[in-house]
Design a protein around this motif. Sequence first.
Motif, PDB file in Angstrom:
ATOM      1  N   GLY A 124       0.812  -1.045  -0.088  1.00 16.15           N
ATOM      2  CA  GLY A 124      -0.107  -0.001   0.124  1.00 16.15           C
ATOM      3  C   GLY A 124       0.797   1.365  -0.006  1.00 16.15           C
ATOM      4  O   GLY A 124       0.230   2.472   0.126  1.00 16.15           O
ATOM      5  N   LEU A 125       2.163   1.195  -0.043  1.00 12.84           N
ATOM      6  CA  LEU A 125       2.859   2.288  -0.061  1.00 12.84           C
ATOM      7  C   LEU A 125       2.825   3.170  -1.180  1.00 12.84           C
ATOM      8  O   LEU A 125       2.885   4.350  -1.289  1.00 12.84           O
ATOM      9  N   GLU A 126       2.136   2.618  -2.439  1.00 11.13           N
ATOM     10  CA  GLU A 126       2.077   3.239  -3.588  1.00 11.13           C
ATOM     11  C   GLU A 126       0.375   3.214  -4.121  1.00 11.13           C
ATOM     12  O   GLU A 126       0.042   4.101  -4.519  1.00 11.13           O
ATOM     13  N   LEU A 127      -0.074   2.044  -3.820  1.00 11.81           N
ATOM     14  CA  LEU A 127      -1.346   1.826  -4.289  1.00 11.81           C
ATOM     15  C   LEU A 127      -2.425   1.627  -3.501  1.00 11.81           C
ATOM     16  O   LEU A 127      -3.779   1.770  -3.749  1.00 11.81           O
ATOM     17  N   GLY A 128      -2.314   1.445  -2.125  1.00 15.89           N
ATOM     18  CA  GLY A 128      -3.189   1.439  -1.018  1.00 15.89           C
ATOM     19  C   GLY A 128      -3.700   0.110  -0.662  1.00 15.89           C
ATOM     20  O   GLY A 128      -4.692   0.192   0.156  1.00 15.89           O
ATOM     21  N   ALA A 129      -2.874  -1.126  -0.913  1.00 13.64           N
ATOM     22  CA  ALA A 129      -3.492  -2.325  -0.423  1.00 13.64           C
ATOM     23  C   ALA A 129      -3.095  -2.277   1.063  1.00 13.64           C
ATOM     24  O   ALA A 129      -2.425  -1.698   1.613  1.00 13.64           O
ATOM     25  N   ASP A 130      -4.146  -3.023   1.880  1.00 18.28           N
ATOM     26  CA  ASP A 130      -4.167  -3.260   3.193  1.00 18.28           C
ATOM     27  C   ASP A 130      -3.209  -4.360   3.797  1.00 18.28           C
ATOM     28  O   ASP A 130      -2.581  -4.171   4.776  1.00 18.28           O
ATOM     29  N   ASP A 131      -2.746  -5.419   2.664  1.00 17.78           N
ATOM     30  CA  ASP A 131      -1.941  -6.633   3.130  1.00 17.78           C
ATOM     31  C   ASP A 131      -1.430  -7.293   1.814  1.00 17.78           C
ATOM     32  O   ASP A 131      -2.326  -7.085   0.834  1.00 17.78           O
ATOM     33  N   TYR A 132      -0.834  -8.188   2.030  1.00 15.38           N
ATOM     34  CA  TYR A 132      -0.432  -8.925   0.825  1.00 15.38           C
ATOM     35  C   TYR A 132      -0.031 -10.614   1.251  1.00 15.38           C
ATOM     36  O   TYR A 132       0.171 -10.811   2.595  1.00 15.38           O
ATOM     37  N   ILE A 133      -0.342 -11.482   0.618  1.00 17.84           N
ATOM     38  CA  ILE A 133       0.039 -12.650   0.778  1.00 17.84           C
ATOM     39  C   ILE A 133       0.612 -13.436  -0.276  1.00 17.84           C
ATOM     40  O   ILE A 133       0.384 -13.387  -1.259  1.00 17.84           O
ATOM     41  N   CYS A 134       1.790 -14.072  -0.121  1.00 16.85           N
ATOM     42  CA  CYS A 134       2.739 -14.477  -1.103  1.00 16.85           C
ATOM     43  C   CYS A 134       2.359 -16.024  -1.433  1.00 16.85           C
ATOM     44  O   CYS A 134       2.125 -16.990  -0.648  1.00 16.85           O
ATOM     45  N   LYS A 135       2.355 -16.428  -2.724  1.00 17.18           N
ATOM     46  CA  LYS A 135       2.061 -17.766  -3.090  1.00 17.18           C
ATOM     47  C   LYS A 135       3.198 -18.505  -3.249  1.00 17.18           C
ATOM     48  O   LYS A 135       4.309 -17.966  -3.344  1.00 17.18           O
ATOM     49  N   PRO A 136       3.136 -19.984  -2.517  1.00 18.48           N
ATOM     50  CA  PRO A 136       1.878 -20.468  -2.130  1.00 18.48           C
ATOM     51  C   PRO A 136       1.556 -20.177  -0.732  1.00 18.48           C
ATOM     52  O   PRO A 136       2.622 -19.910   0.038  1.00 18.48           O
ATOM     53  N   PHE A 137       0.563 -20.291  -0.454  1.00 17.44           N
ATOM     54  CA  PHE A 137       0.047 -19.982   0.986  1.00 17.44           C
ATOM     55  C   PHE A 137      -0.976 -20.885   1.518  1.00 17.44           C
ATOM     56  O   PHE A 137      -1.736 -21.838   0.600  1.00 17.44           O
ATOM     57  N   SER A 138      -1.246 -21.010   2.760  1.00 17.36           N
ATOM     58  CA  SER A 138      -2.229 -21.806   3.508  1.00 17.36           C
ATOM     59  C   SER A 138      -3.559 -21.110   3.516  1.00 17.36           C
ATOM     60  O   SER A 138      -3.717 -19.940   3.564  1.00 17.36           O
ATOM     61  N   PRO A 139      -4.857 -21.780   3.224  1.00 18.08           N
ATOM     62  CA  PRO A 139      -6.111 -21.341   3.275  1.00 18.08           C
ATOM     63  C   PRO A 139      -6.299 -20.712   4.651  1.00 18.08           C
ATOM     64  O   PRO A 139      -6.918 -19.492   4.719  1.00 18.08           O
ATOM     65  N   ARG A 140      -5.646 -21.460   5.628  1.00 14.99           N
ATOM     66  CA  ARG A 140      -6.006 -20.983   6.806  1.00 14.99           C
ATOM     67  C   ARG A 140      -5.423 -19.343   7.122  1.00 14.99           C
ATOM     68  O   ARG A 140      -5.868 -18.547   7.998  1.00 14.99           O
ATOM     69  N   GLU A 141      -4.060 -19.405   6.507  1.00 20.35           N
ATOM     70  CA  GLU A 141      -3.575 -18.041   6.645  1.00 20.35           C
ATOM     71  C   GLU A 141      -4.455 -16.829   6.063  1.00 20.35           C
ATOM     72  O   GLU A 141      -4.584 -15.643   6.564  1.00 20.35           O
ATOM     73  N   VAL A 142      -4.980 -17.049   5.035  1.00 20.16           N
ATOM     74  CA  VAL A 142      -5.790 -16.143   4.158  1.00 20.16           C
ATOM     75  C   VAL A 142      -7.132 -15.799   4.990  1.00 20.16           C
ATOM     76  O   VAL A 142      -7.430 -14.696   5.040  1.00 20.16           O
ATOM     77  N   VAL A 143      -7.520 -16.738   5.792  1.00 21.01           N
ATOM     78  CA  VAL A 143      -8.863 -16.528   6.642  1.00 21.01           C
ATOM     79  C   VAL A 143      -8.160 -15.489   7.816  1.00 21.01           C
ATOM     80  O   VAL A 143      -8.809 -14.513   8.129  1.00 21.01           O
ATOM     81  N   ALA A 144      -7.358 -15.890   8.530  1.00 19.99           N
ATOM     82  CA  ALA A 144      -6.581 -15.227   9.563  1.00 19.99           C
ATOM     83  C   ALA A 144      -6.283 -13.633   9.102  1.00 19.99           C
ATOM     84  O   ALA A 144      -6.388 -12.690   9.573  1.00 19.99           O
ATOM     85  N   ARG A 145      -5.608 -13.574   7.955  1.00 16.72           N
ATOM     86  CA  ARG A 145      -5.263 -12.116   7.290  1.00 16.72           C
ATOM     87  C   ARG A 145      -6.548 -11.468   6.926  1.00 16.72           C
ATOM     88  O   ARG A 145      -6.699 -10.259   7.230  1.00 16.72           O
TER      89      ARG A 145
END
Length: 237
Positions: free
Chosen positions: A100-121
């Motif tokens: 979000g330093l340029e575009l305003g995203a609140d967070d990011y997740i790098c692939k590959p990721f755990s679906p549980r991590e997506v829920v938590a984030r």
Amino acid sequence: MIAPDPATDRVLIVEDEPKIARLVADYLEGSGFDCHHIDHGDKVLPWLEAQEARPELVLLDLMLPGTDGLTLCGEIRQRWPRVAIIMLTARVEEVDRLLGLELGADDYICKPFSPREVVARARAVLRRSRAAEAPETAGNGNTLSLDEDGWRALADGQDLGLTAVEFQLLRVMMQSPGRIFSREQLMDHMYRDHRIVSERTVDSHIKKLRKKIAEVWPEREIIRSVYGVGYKYQPEE
């Protein structure tokens, strides 16, 4: 699975890989979210425009057919600032931009990721987003709130008269209470056209922001300096 929240949050999943999208949707729906999936970048903005009520969160893949994720992130943030955005990416070199330093995203997740991590984030981002929208109340009853549609900050209901840059600075810091932002990070939030400005410009805007807050609350210091690092929003206990 994480126990679902009483209220149902809506999530738009923008992902062109069907297996990933289905897996993420299954976990989110099992945790109490209501999901909608779009697999092409060109379909995202028309779908959002057609909704009477926008989703609370967009999970946005970086690499998409049609309009790419970075472009969509900027468009969504500009049109619908209250919608939270989490970027999904396999390109680690884009991390700074995705934060979000340029575009305003609140967070990011790098692939590959755990679906549980997506829920938590997702839960964490929505909590931060709501904390920024809700009035900040100190022990003496003072309140600070943001009217994002009108780009106004209200202290005890009084409009502080912030400029667009000052409002954006305050909004960014209020989204992450206690987080220290460097001057460079704050500059990226202030000027998304990548203009070259001095770090002293940040100091000048912070000084003006503090002065406007002090006109209403002369005894309070909610924007604090961290020597040699930057600034943070620190609501009083």
